[in-house]
Design an enzyme around this catalytic site. Structure first.
Site, mmCIF file in Angstrom:
data_model
loop_
_atom_site.group_PDB
_atom_site.id
_atom_site.type_symbol
_atom_site.label_atom_id
_atom_site.label_comp_id
_atom_site.label_asym_id
_atom_site.label_seq_id
_atom_site.Cartn_x
_atom_site.Cartn_y
_atom_site.Cartn_z
ATOM 1 N N GLY A 366 0.780 -1.231 0.000
ATOM 2 C CA GLY A 366 0.000 0.000 0.000
ATOM 3 C C GLY A 366 0.807 1.273 0.000
ATOM 4 N N GLY A 368 2.529 2.419 -2.604
ATOM 5 C CA GLY A 368 2.551 3.013 -3.938
ATOM 6 C C GLY A 368 3.644 2.519 -4.846
ATOM 7 N N THR A 370 3.668 -0.056 -7.063
ATOM 8 C CA THR A 370 3.203 -0.343 -8.425
ATOM 9 C C THR A 370 2.749 0.928 -9.134
ATOM 10 O OG1 THR A 370 2.503 -2.557 -7.704
ATOM 11 C CG2 THR A 370 1.604 -1.740 -9.787
ATOM 12 N N SER A 688 16.005 -7.518 18.533
ATOM 13 C CA SER A 688 15.819 -6.111 18.865
ATOM 14 C C SER A 688 14.947 -5.885 20.101
ATOM 15 C CB SER A 688 15.215 -5.359 17.669
ATOM 16 O OG SER A 688 13.945 -5.871 17.353
ATOM 17 N N LYS A 731 10.180 1.520 12.495
ATOM 18 C CA LYS A 731 9.878 1.435 13.930
ATOM 19 C C LYS A 731 9.510 2.803 14.499
ATOM 20 C CE LYS A 731 12.817 -2.605 14.800
ATOM 21 N NZ LYS A 731 14.031 -3.118 15.464
#
Length: 788
Positions: A366, A368, A370, A688, A731
């Site tokens: 989502g 962008g 493509t 982490s 993050k």
């Protein structure tokens, strides 16, 4: 071959059949009474048997051997006694003998095995009662056999006379059984039928079956002859038509087609190798009849060669300012991607023959990836071709099938170029991280040549079998994560990361792109629906939790559809969506935004995690329960994360000072430690979370709460060092999205702040630490107590 013998002779010999006979076992042959059977052999045992029989009573017994048995003595119980009628010895030592069947016999007992079989036998007489029914079934059998003779070319017509001259129904049945196609079991079944009427009935069913097969074969052959005659007639007429056309000075359709193909080959501007192959195939096609199976294959191959854009290309738009304007119109932000495209245009302007870059856009769904490819194609003035690689497992999808296969086609690279009608399109390979591999080959290995500028100028598709220049194509690939991509393939691409968006970026994108798009798709206008900025922020915070924009667009679409329904029902006034109305359109909020408003808790720390869909926050919970120092880990933690938890516990046991923290040094001897990371159904791994686990554990031991508005990430060592980790930008975006006010980071990660949006830097305080002690001082609320 079986020949009818004389009944009178057979009757004379039959009366002198002894009780013991020499046996000739047969594998696939059943001998019937009254028939003459030829036999040729070179076997010493068989020759010895025949010689001794010829010197004696000239009688032998034929018994068929059971097909599935390996024992020489495993014979059928009913056989035939036969007389040696003629015998010839040849110079090569072989013997040819004609035997005449005499009578059915039964096998009573085998009396000798070596050098050949001998057995006691009994003569079996036919059971026959002359009745009208017997005459009827005999005549029916005769008529059926005569029909068989007509349909089988290798049966002589003299057999018709033979069956008509056989007055004995039993002999007639034996004669017919010897001349039709039966297997061993069926032939033996006829031999064992002592009752003549029953024998004729069984044989009639076999003859009927054979007749059905023969009639069907005759029908098929007749149809084939008709089709052949039709084809010959068409060929003759076509040849006449050609002659007439030659006389009139006209060309036939095939000649016209060949001439058209020659013209197209000349106009296609094929490279030398491709032109040579096209001309060779055209010569082959001209000599091939149109009805040949290979004709269509050659014709299709020539069509592909001719219609490929060997020399056709679009002209690039090298106006950098115009290209920048187009990119800004289509996408908000993405400065790194836009800058790389503009750099390429600048190089093309200075050096027109430069090869196209091979870029790989990596980012959460989502964001962008493509759509930005389509925007780049529009900015460059190039054709756009998209090929989804998700789930591809066959190498032929990239390289095509060889022409030897039925229905073969070129690979999807060549197919895309033909559709684009240009040899320099922007070719987007979507979802390259989801390419599979199985027994049909590895598509990612085939992509190595496609995406290598040093090799793709001579890309050979298996179907075309001639090189095609892909160096002018601008390849862009997309992926959610880089790890699944093979290292050799990664090395051929320039990776550009498209991280998730912050709230302000999402708000601007929604205002400039998403809301106008959804208004248009749902037949609305700004005079009918307006969505306030605070309402969009409310959707972002309370109804979506993503790095990209897909769910945001869905929620806006949901609002538009509900308004469209109201207008369709008769409401005409303008609707303004405010934060208070979101519940009416979207229902209760799905996510909690401001976690910083919750109270601080003991034993709970907020960690930061990276996922393929962007960054996220996780909660690490630690609790002490009476026990013997055991460590329990839950939350579906991976091996690396479990090791981080053990390192955190070891650090707490080694370095906590009881006099400062108020902790009994033997806390770990009398208590079990339980560390849990919600949600339990989602797998988690990586180092982490080490600093968050340590903070939660020290908090549980010292009873001091961890600041709820503080997030933390970093790997720890047993010495208390905090090591750098990856995914910092994602993050920090997740921390900002969740409402955290402070984030503790490893000192070595300070360089990663350059990629963080300015708004996040202004609204979140970053605390860089080199060791766990510094992190605990910032994370724990009780400032008077100190650690170590």
């Amino acid at each position: 071959m079986a020949i009818a013998g004389e009944k009178k002779e057979r009757g004379g010999e039959k009366s002198r059949i002894p009780e013991e006979l020499r046996i000739l076992p047969q594998h696939e042959v059943v001998v019937y009474p009254s028939l003459i059977v030829p036999l040729g052999t070179e076997e010493e045992k068989v020759i010895k048997l025949i010689d001794e029989a010829a010197a004696g009573d000239k009688l032998v017994a034929f018994f068929a051997r059971r097909p599935d048995s390996k024992e020489a003595t495993d014979l059928y119980s009913i056989g035939t006694a036969a007389l040696i009628a003629r015998m010839f010895k040849l110079p090569d030592g072989s013997v040819h003998v004609f035997f005449q069947g005499l009578s059915r016999i039964g096998l009573k007992e085998i009396t000798q095995v070596e050098p050949y079989l001998k057995a006691k036998i009994e003569v079996i007489e036919d059971k026959m009662e002359r009745t009208t029914e017997l005459d009827a079934i005999t005549r029916n059998l005769t008529a059926l056999f005569q029909r068989v003779i007509e349909l089988v070319p290798n049966l002589p017509s003299e057999l018709n006379i033979a069956v008509l001259n056989m007055p004995d129904p039993g002999s007639l049945a034996d004669f017919i059984a010897a001349h039709i196609n039966l297997n061993l079991e069926e032939r033996q079944e006829i031999l064992e039928a002592i009752d003549v009427a029953e024998r004729i009935k069984k044989l009639t069913s076999f003859v009927n079956r054979e007749l059905e097969v023969l009639e069907l074969g005759s029908k098929i052959q007749s149809q084939a002859k008709e089709e052949m005659s039709k084809a010959q007639r068409e060929f003759y007429l076509r040849e006449q038509l050609k002659a007439i056309q030659r006389e009139l000075g006209e060309a036939d359709e095939r000649t016209v087609e060949i001439n058209e193909l020659k013209e197209k080959i000349a106009e296609a501007e094929l490279p030398a190798e491709a032109k040579k192959e096209a001309e060779r195939e055209l010569d082959r096609l001209a000599k091939m009849p149109p009805a040949a199976a290979e004709y269509t294959v050659s014709r299709t191959y020539l069509d592909w060669l001719i219609n490929l854009p060997w020399a056709r290309r679009t002209k690039d738009n090298l106006d950098i300012s115009q290209a920048s304007r187009v990119l800004d119109e289509d996408h908000y932000d993405l400065d790194k991607v836009k800058g790389r495209v503009l750099d390429y245009l600048a190089v093309r302007k200075l050096k027109p023959d430069t090869r196209g870059p091979i870029l790989c856009f990596v980012g959460p769904p989502g964001t962008g990836k493509t759509s930005v490819g389509q925007s780049i194609a529009r900015a460059l003035g190039r054709k756009f071709v998209r090929m989804s690689l998700g789930g591809i497992r066959d190498e032929a999808d990239i390289r095509g099938h060889r022409r030897t296969y039925v229905g073969a086609l070129p690979g999807r690279i060549i197919q895309g170029l033909r559709r684009a009608e240009s040899n320099n399109p922007l070719f987007m390979l979507d979802e390259i991280d989801k390419v599979g591999a199985d027994f049909r080959g590895d598509p990612s290995a085939a992509l190595l040549e496609v995406l290598d500028p040093e090799q793709n100028f001579s890309f050979v598709d298996h179907y075309l079998d001639v090189p095609f220049d892909l160096s002018r194509v601008m390849f862009i690939t997309t992926a959610n994560i880089v790890d699944p991509i093979p290292p050799a393939l990664q090395d051929r691409m320039e990776v550009i990361e498209l991280p998730g968006y912050i709230e302000n970026e999402k708000l601007n994108i929604a205002k400039r792109f998403l809301i106008p798009k959804q208004l248009g798709e749902n037949g609305l206008s700004l005079q009918q629906l307006q969505i306030r900025d605070k309402a969009v922020l409310g959707i972002i915070r309370n109804y979506t939790k993503e790095a990209g924009l897909r769910n945001l667009e869905r929620e806006i679409g949901t609002i538009c559809r509900k308004i469209a329904r109201q207008i369709a029902e008769g409401r005409e006034e303008l609707t303004i969506v405010t934060p208070k109305k979101l519940h009416d359109y979207l229902g209760p909020r799905k996510f909690l935004y401001e976690i910083a408003e919750e109270a601080d808790e003991v034993g709970v720390a907020t960690g930061l995690a990276w996922t393929p869909t962007g960054g996220d926050i996780i909660f690490v919970e630690a609790a002490l329960v009476p026990g013997k120092g055991n460590l329990t880990l839950t939350g579906k933690l991976g091996d690396v994360m479990q090791e981080s938890a053990r390192a955190a516990l070891t650090y707490a046991r080694a370095f906590t000072r009881n006099e400062a923290a108020g902790v009994n040094r033997s806390f770990y001897e009398n208590n079990d430690v339980h560390i849990h990371v919600p949600a339990g159904a989602i797998p988690k791994d990586g180092p982490s979370a080490g600093i968050a686990m340590t903070a939660a554990l020290i908090s549980a031991i010292s009873k001091r709460p961890v600041s709820k508005d503080t997030g933390m990430t970093g790997e720890i060592t047993l010495r208390g060092k905090v090591l750098p980790v990856g995914g910092i930008r994602d993050k920090l975006l997740a921390a900002h999205r969740a409402g955290l006010r402070k984030v503790i980071l490893p000192q070595a990660n300070d360089k990663d702040l350059e990629e963080v949006p300015q708004q996040v830097k202004e609204e979140v305080q970053f605390i860089f630490v080199d060791n766990v002690d510094e992190a605990l001082r910032s994370a724990l609320r009780d400032r008077k107590a100190y650690i170590k």
